[in-house]
Design an enzyme around this catalytic site. Structure first.
Site, PDB file in Angstrom:
ATOM      1  N   THR A  12     -13.807  67.298  24.390  1.00 39.39           N
ATOM      2  CA  THR A  12     -12.480  67.066  23.824  1.00 39.39           C
ATOM      3  C   THR A  12     -11.930  65.705  24.245  1.00 39.39           C
ATOM      4  OG1 THR A  12     -12.087  69.431  23.994  1.00 39.39           O
ATOM      5  CG2 THR A  12     -10.148  68.045  23.669  1.00 39.39           C
ATOM      6  N   VAL A  13     -11.931  65.439  25.547  1.00 39.43           N
ATOM      7  CA  VAL A  13     -11.312  64.200  26.036  1.00 39.43           C
ATOM      8  C   VAL A  13     -12.222  63.002  25.768  1.00 39.43           C
ATOM      9  CG1 VAL A  13     -10.236  63.067  27.999  1.00 39.43           C
ATOM     10  CG2 VAL A  13     -10.144  65.552  27.826  1.00 39.43           C
ATOM     11  N   GLU A 126      -4.667  59.087  35.667  1.00 35.16           N
ATOM     12  CA  GLU A 126      -3.421  59.449  34.975  1.00 35.16           C
ATOM     13  C   GLU A 126      -3.576  60.743  34.171  1.00 35.16           C
ATOM     14  OE1 GLU A 126      -0.115  57.719  34.852  1.00 35.16           O
ATOM     15  OE2 GLU A 126       0.003  59.836  34.348  1.00 35.16           O
ATOM     16  N   GLY A 184      -7.466  79.360  20.764  1.00 29.64           N
ATOM     17  CA  GLY A 184      -7.971  78.210  21.521  1.00 29.64           C
ATOM     18  C   GLY A 184      -6.978  77.662  22.529  1.00 29.64           C
ATOM     19  N   GLU A 187      -8.799  79.655  27.799  1.00 26.64           N
ATOM     20  CA  GLU A 187     -10.254  79.693  27.969  1.00 26.64           C
ATOM     21  C   GLU A 187     -10.745  81.145  27.913  1.00 26.64           C
ATOM     22  OE1 GLU A 187     -12.192  77.027  28.711  1.00 26.64           O
ATOM     23  OE2 GLU A 187     -10.616  75.534  29.012  1.00 26.64           O
ATOM     24  N   ASP A 198      -5.050  75.995  38.403  1.00 26.85           N
ATOM     25  CA  ASP A 198      -5.013  74.686  37.735  1.00 26.85           C
ATOM     26  C   ASP A 198      -3.706  73.956  38.063  1.00 26.85           C
ATOM     27  OD1 ASP A 198      -5.980  72.791  35.499  1.00 26.85           O
ATOM     28  OD2 ASP A 198      -3.981  73.379  34.806  1.00 26.85           O
ATOM     29  N   LYS A 202      -3.077  70.198  40.172  1.00 26.11           N
ATOM     30  CA  LYS A 202      -2.216  69.092  39.727  1.00 26.11           C
ATOM     31  C   LYS A 202      -1.090  68.848  40.733  1.00 26.11           C
ATOM     32  CE  LYS A 202      -3.358  70.263  34.985  1.00 26.11           C
ATOM     33  NZ  LYS A 202      -2.998  71.140  33.869  1.00 26.11           N
ATOM     34  N   GLY A 299      -5.013  68.367  25.346  1.00 26.61           N
ATOM     35  CA  GLY A 299      -5.443  68.097  23.979  1.00 26.61           C
ATOM     36  C   GLY A 299      -6.058  66.711  23.880  1.00 26.61           C
TER      37      GLY A 299
HETATM   38  N1  LIG Z   1      -9.097  69.145  27.376  1.00 27.29           N
HETATM   39  C1  LIG Z   1      -7.933  68.732  27.838  1.00 27.29           C
HETATM   40  O1  LIG Z   1      -6.908  68.817  27.162  1.00 27.29           O
HETATM   41  C2  LIG Z   1      -7.831  68.121  29.214  1.00 27.29           C
HETATM   42  C3  LIG Z   1      -6.575  67.679  29.677  1.00 27.29           C
HETATM   43  C4  LIG Z   1      -6.486  67.070  30.927  1.00 27.29           C
HETATM   44  C5  LIG Z   1      -7.623  66.926  31.695  1.00 27.29           C
HETATM   45  N2  LIG Z   1      -8.826  67.402  31.239  1.00 27.29           N
HETATM   46  C6  LIG Z   1     -10.001  67.212  32.080  1.00 27.29           C
HETATM   47  O2  LIG Z   1     -10.918  66.363  31.406  1.00 27.29           O
HETATM   48  C7  LIG Z   1     -12.251  66.698  31.762  1.00 27.29           C
HETATM   49  C8  LIG Z   1     -13.053  66.976  30.483  1.00 27.29           C
HETATM   50  O3  LIG Z   1     -12.435  68.048  29.789  1.00 27.29           O
HETATM   51  P1  LIG Z   1     -12.826  68.409  28.274  1.00 27.29           P
HETATM   52  O4  LIG Z   1     -11.779  69.363  27.812  1.00 27.29           O
HETATM   53  O5  LIG Z   1     -13.108  67.189  27.489  1.00 27.29           O
HETATM   54  O6  LIG Z   1     -14.169  69.221  28.528  1.00 27.29           O
HETATM   55  P2  LIG Z   1     -15.265  69.659  27.429  1.00 27.29           P
HETATM   56  O7  LIG Z   1     -14.706  69.573  26.057  1.00 27.29           O
HETATM   57  O8  LIG Z   1     -15.827  70.935  27.904  1.00 27.29           O
HETATM   58  O9  LIG Z   1     -16.369  68.505  27.573  1.00 27.29           O
HETATM   59  C9  LIG Z   1     -17.170  68.380  28.699  1.00 27.29           C
HETATM   60  C10 LIG Z   1     -18.256  67.355  28.427  1.00 27.29           C
HETATM   61  O10 LIG Z   1     -19.045  67.218  29.597  1.00 27.29           O
HETATM   62  C11 LIG Z   1     -20.425  67.370  29.247  1.00 27.29           C
HETATM   63  N3  LIG Z   1     -21.133  68.007  30.346  1.00 27.29           N
HETATM   64  C12 LIG Z   1     -20.882  69.228  30.894  1.00 27.29           C
HETATM   65  N4  LIG Z   1     -21.767  69.470  31.889  1.00 27.29           N
HETATM   66  C13 LIG Z   1     -22.580  68.410  31.949  1.00 27.29           C
HETATM   67  C14 LIG Z   1     -23.693  68.059  32.755  1.00 27.29           C
HETATM   68  N5  LIG Z   1     -24.145  68.882  33.705  1.00 27.29           N
HETATM   69  N6  LIG Z   1     -24.292  66.873  32.537  1.00 27.29           N
HETATM   70  C15 LIG Z   1     -23.842  66.031  31.573  1.00 27.29           C
HETATM   71  N7  LIG Z   1     -22.787  66.299  30.771  1.00 27.29           N
HETATM   72  C16 LIG Z   1     -22.169  67.469  30.968  1.00 27.29           C
HETATM   73  C17 LIG Z   1     -20.459  68.229  28.008  1.00 27.29           C
HETATM   74  O11 LIG Z   1     -21.652  67.937  27.305  1.00 27.29           O
HETATM   75  P3  LIG Z   1     -22.020  68.633  25.877  1.00 27.29           P
HETATM   76  O12 LIG Z   1     -20.941  68.186  24.934  1.00 27.29           O
HETATM   77  O13 LIG Z   1     -23.342  68.073  25.531  1.00 27.29           O
HETATM   78  O14 LIG Z   1     -22.003  70.105  26.112  1.00 27.29           O
HETATM   79  C18 LIG Z   1     -19.197  67.757  27.280  1.00 27.29           C
HETATM   80  O15 LIG Z   1     -19.479  66.635  26.504  1.00 27.29           O
HETATM   81  C19 LIG Z   1     -12.137  67.887  32.720  1.00 27.29           C
HETATM   82  O16 LIG Z   1     -12.123  67.421  34.045  1.00 27.29           O
HETATM   83  C20 LIG Z   1     -10.777  68.474  32.377  1.00 27.29           C
HETATM   84  O17 LIG Z   1     -10.195  69.184  33.448  1.00 27.29           O
HETATM   85  C21 LIG Z   1      -8.953  67.972  30.016  1.00 27.29           C
END
Ligand SMILES: NC(=O)c1ccc[n+]([C@@H]2O[C@H](COP(=O)([O-])OP(=O)(O)OC[C@H]3O[C@@H](n4cnc5c(N)ncnc54)[C@H](OP(=O)(O)O)[C@@H]3O)[C@@H](O)[C@H]2O)c1
Length: 424
Positions: A12-13, A126, A184, A187, A198, A202, A299
């Site tokens: 997502t990010v 940030e 969605g 989780e 969580d 923060k 998001g």
């Molecule tokens: N989503 C939000 O709104 C949000 C907001 C604030 C902070 N965050 C933080 O941002 C970070 C990413 O969140 P996200 O929501 O983008 O997560 P996500 O959608 O689950 O994406 C995670 C990514 O990491 C990759 N990944 C997972 N395990 C891996 C491994 N062992 N080796 C290599 N790549 C790996 C996945 O690969 P594949 O795609 O190939 O499976 C995917 O591309 C987290 O720390 C989260 O806490 C997220």
């Protein structure tokens, strides 16, 4: 010279960051003062269809830390494992690091800040707190002239969405959670969100920035929202309050108090009006006054917005300490005794509607020194459980807990009594 960027994590990010960086209309190069060039990306699955350009894919994320990138952007997540290894290796190899990973920083932030400083590198996060709301930079760079007295935040969109929906529909926690999972907003395993973990991650980062202490989860008490009922939300509204899951860090005479818990917040206050999946943060910056920030806390676009801002800042090259003060000067947190914190309390008892029950509750409260300001018992249903709700005068958490333990031991009390502090 372009700023060379390597991105680990294309979910997502990561996807949002790549879209923003590759948007030819963005004007980010002008802001950064140099072109921004993605030199390598990595994720788990090389063949996944992603809906944005994936170029220079590298199978091993750790290879990014050894590439010719200037900045490694860690967007994998997780408090240990590959994310930790990547950030440590990147800093050891002279790369600036940008991450959105609150779990990693809450646990290892102090050590990573030392590693960044040792090599005069930036460690920016940030996006790790409240998504698109620029609260990290605000505490690190803007609200620095006067001692911050308190930070209170609605920091978890999933919990805020669930509480808002429970209020709007009158449905139970379990049923709203199920819908939130379908939509969605939650989780498949919601424990970290609804259990308060969580928010705690923060809050540990906000505390560190606000008070100059080491991020320290062990110095925090954490309670989630699983036990909140539609009746609590209904009674809160009768008293002119709304229930919110708050992360609260404040200076007290005995140290820094850090707590995550559901709280009754006055319906007309800014925090009470943060609805749905939004986040809000209130900072009491002492003589400078109080400041309130709200907006989208998660998001793709809000989180990418914060990550990209950090990348643009990294392009400037000047390193500033990750938590706003030299890592060596971050004090180990002397936790205040939160049990002595005083507030009015909302109490709910599920009791058998029998003579003598009210007297039993009143006696235990009196013995613990807890005095009642008001009370509601609406439904009369002799012989079956009914809710009795009370608001106390200001009293300590320790006294209130003592009374509730004694009351809860009675066979006339049918569920664990509920206590929620009422925020001033
Ligand atoms: N989503 C939000 O709104 C949000 C907001 C604030 C902070 N965050 C933080 O941002 C970070 C990413 O969140 P996200 O929501 O983008 O997560 P996500 O959608 O689950 O994406 C995670 C990514 O990491 C990759 N990944 C997972 N395990 C891996 C491994 N062992 N080796 C290599 N790549 C790996 C996945 O690969 P594949 O795609 O190939 O499976 C995917 O591309 C987290 O720390 C989260 O806490 C997220």
């Amino acid at each position: 010279m372009p700023l060379k960027i390597a991105i680990a994590g294309l979910g997502t990010v990561g996807g949002g960051v790549i879209k923003a960086l590759t948007d030819p209309e963005s004007g980010l190069a002008a802001r950064a003062g140099r072109p921004l060039q993605i030199v390598a990306v990595s994720a788990r699955d090389a063949s996944k269809a992603r809906g944005f350009p994936v170029e220079n894919f590298v199978a091993d994320p750790l290879a990014l830390a050894k590439s010719d990138a200037d900045v490694v952007v860690e967007l994998i997540g997780g408090e240990d494992g590959i994310a930790k290894k990547l950030v440590e290796t990147a800093l050891a190899n002279g790369k600036h690091v940008v991450t959105a990973n609150k779990a990693l920083l809450a646990k290892h932030g102090a050590a990573l800040a030392v590693a960044a400083e040792k090599n005069k590198l930036q460690l920016k996060f940030e996006a790790a707190v409240a998504g698109g709301i620029p609260i990290v930079n605000t505490l690190r760079e803007s609200l620095v002239a006067y001692d911050v007295q308190a930070v209170k935040g609605i920091l978890n969109g999933t919990c805020n969405y669930i509480l808002t929906e429970m209020e709007a529909t009158g449905a139970s926690f379990a049923s709203v959670l199920k819908d939130a999972q379908k939509l969605g907003y939650a989780e498949a395993d919601p424990t970290l969100d609804v259990g308060g973990g969580d928010t705690a991650h923060k809050l540990a980062l906000l505390s560190s920035l606000a008070f100059g202490v080491t991020p320290d989860l062990s110095a925090m008490t954490v309670e989630g929202i699983e036990h909140i009922t539609p009746a609590d939300i209904h009674f809160a509204s009768e008293f002119g309050f709304r229930i919110k899951l708050l992360g609260v860090a404040r200076r007290t005479q005995s140290g820094i108090e850090q707590k995550v818990h559901p709280a009754m917040v006055r319906a007309r206050s800014p925090l009470a009006n943060v609805d749905g999946a939004a986040n809000g943060v209130l900072v009491d910056a002492g003589e400078a006054g109080s400041f309130f920030f709200s907006g989208r806390g998660a998001g793709e676009a809000p989180t990418a917005s914060a990550v990209v801002a950090d990348i643009v800042e990294a392009a400037g090259g000047a390193a500033s300490p990750a938590f706003g003060r030299p890592a060596a000067s971050l004090a180990r947190l002397e936790p205040a005794d939160g049990k002595q914190a005083v507030s009015p309390w909302y109490l709910r008892f599920e009791v058998l509607d029998e003579p003598g029950v009210l007297a039993l509750i009143a006696r235990h409260l009196a013995e613990a020194g807890v005095s009642i300001e008001s009370m509601i018992q609406r439904v009369r249903a002799p012989g079956t459980p009914v809710a009795i709700v009370m608001i106390t005068h200001e009293t300590s958490q320790a006294s209130t807990e003592r009374a509730l333990k004694a009351i809860g031991a009675s066979d006339k009390v049918r569920a664990r009594p509920c206590m929620i502090p009422m925020e001033s």
